[in-house]
Design a protein around this motif. Structure first.
Motif, PDB file in Angstrom:
ATOM      1  N   ASN A  33       0.830  -1.204   0.000  1.00 27.66           N
ATOM      2  CA  ASN A  33       0.000   0.000   0.000  1.00 27.66           C
ATOM      3  C   ASN A  33       0.861   1.250   0.000  1.00 27.66           C
ATOM      4  O   ASN A  33       0.563   2.217  -0.710  1.00 27.66           O
ATOM      5  N   HIS A  34       1.929   1.264   0.790  1.00 25.55           N
ATOM      6  CA  HIS A  34       2.822   2.423   0.838  1.00 25.55           C
ATOM      7  C   HIS A  34       3.484   2.653  -0.516  1.00 25.55           C
ATOM      8  O   HIS A  34       3.594   3.793  -0.979  1.00 25.55           O
ATOM      9  N   ALA A  35       3.913   1.576  -1.152  1.00 23.13           N
ATOM     10  CA  ALA A  35       4.563   1.695  -2.467  1.00 23.13           C
ATOM     11  C   ALA A  35       3.577   2.210  -3.514  1.00 23.13           C
ATOM     12  O   ALA A  35       3.915   3.096  -4.320  1.00 23.13           O
ATOM     13  N   LEU A  36       2.361   1.684  -3.501  1.00 25.00           N
ATOM     14  CA  LEU A  36       1.354   2.146  -4.456  1.00 25.00           C
ATOM     15  C   LEU A  36       0.941   3.588  -4.177  1.00 25.00           C
ATOM     16  O   LEU A  36       0.661   4.353  -5.105  1.00 25.00           O
ATOM     17  N   SER A  37       0.908   3.968  -2.904  1.00 21.69           N
ATOM     18  CA  SER A  37       0.601   5.361  -2.554  1.00 21.69           C
ATOM     19  C   SER A  37       1.691   6.296  -3.071  1.00 21.69           C
ATOM     20  O   SER A  37       1.395   7.408  -3.524  1.00 21.69           O
ATOM     21  N   VAL A  46       3.369  10.352  -7.160  1.00 20.41           N
ATOM     22  CA  VAL A  46       4.169  10.764  -8.316  1.00 20.41           C
ATOM     23  C   VAL A  46       3.264  11.087  -9.500  1.00 20.41           C
ATOM     24  O   VAL A  46       3.454  12.092 -10.188  1.00 20.41           O
ATOM     25  N   ALA A  47       2.246  10.247  -9.728  1.00 23.08           N
ATOM     26  CA  ALA A  47       1.300  10.495 -10.829  1.00 23.08           C
ATOM     27  C   ALA A  47       0.547  11.805 -10.604  1.00 23.08           C
ATOM     28  O   ALA A  47       0.376  12.604 -11.533  1.00 23.08           O
ATOM     29  N   CYS A  48       0.100  12.043  -9.369  1.00 21.32           N
ATOM     30  CA  CYS A  48      -0.613  13.290  -9.056  1.00 21.32           C
ATOM     31  C   CYS A  48       0.291  14.500  -9.254  1.00 21.32           C
ATOM     32  O   CYS A  48      -0.140  15.522  -9.797  1.00 21.32           O
ATOM     33  N   LEU A  49       1.539  14.383  -8.820  1.00 22.70           N
ATOM     34  CA  LEU A  49       2.469  15.496  -8.956  1.00 22.70           C
ATOM     35  C   LEU A  49       2.739  15.817 -10.425  1.00 22.70           C
ATOM     36  O   LEU A  49       2.760  16.988 -10.816  1.00 22.70           O
ATOM     37  N   VAL A  50       2.897  14.784 -11.237  1.00 20.89           N
ATOM     38  CA  VAL A  50       3.122  14.995 -12.671  1.00 20.89           C
ATOM     39  C   VAL A  50       1.899  15.654 -13.303  1.00 20.89           C
ATOM     40  O   VAL A  50       2.037  16.606 -14.086  1.00 20.89           O
ATOM     41  N   GLU A  51       0.712  15.167 -12.961  1.00 23.36           N
ATOM     42  CA  GLU A  51      -0.503  15.775 -13.504  1.00 23.36           C
ATOM     43  C   GLU A  51      -0.628  17.238 -13.072  1.00 23.36           C
ATOM     44  O   GLU A  51      -0.956  18.106 -13.878  1.00 23.36           O
TER      45      GLU A  51
END
Length: 142
Positions: free
Chosen positions: A83-87, A92-97
């Protein structure tokens, strides 16, 4: 396996769906307008009207899910590590977006990204503190 998925992906996914339905998709600058449009009003006891927006609903859902995620991070099962790794990947995806797509340059998405970051930090900190308690260091009896 579903217990390892970060629940904060749900409000982020909802925001992505709203952004994709805009004319222009990710490159649209109209996301801020869509997030600020009142969906309905709630009559308060003071006779004032409280306009509830889509952004308000996403933030409220994100806060509720963040609370659940923080409770989940206190477990020391293997699924917590996944869960921590997926979070972290979600952050990272949110930051890029947020940095690259105009439809995500809104206060609503910034606050969702901040919630994901707090989930990542809290998860790792809780895991480290829990692991530190589990490891026993003996004192050398001289």
């Amino acid at each position: 396996m579903f217990a390892a998925l970060p629940l904060l992906a749900l409000p982020v996914l909802a925001y992505n769906l709203v952004a994709l339905t805009l004319a222009g998709g990710f490159s649209s600058v109209e996301a801020n307008i869509r997030m600020a449009e009142p969906l309905f009003n709630i009559a308060m006891t003071s006779t004032a009207q409280w306009p509830v927006t889509l952004g308000d609903i996403l933030i409220a859902a994100g806060l509720i899910v963040l609370f659940i995620e923080l409770l989940k991070s206190t477990t020391s099962r293997r699924t917590a590590i996944v869960n921590h790794a997926l979070s972290m990947l979600l952050f990272v995806a949110c930051l890029v977006e947020f940095l690259l797509a105009p439809a995500f340059a809104t206060s609503t998405f910034f606050l969702l990204t901040l919630m994901v970051l707090l989930d990542v930090l809290a998860g790792f900190i809780v895991t480290i503190v829990t692991a530190r308690r589990d490891v026993g260091f003996g004192v050398d009896p001289d």
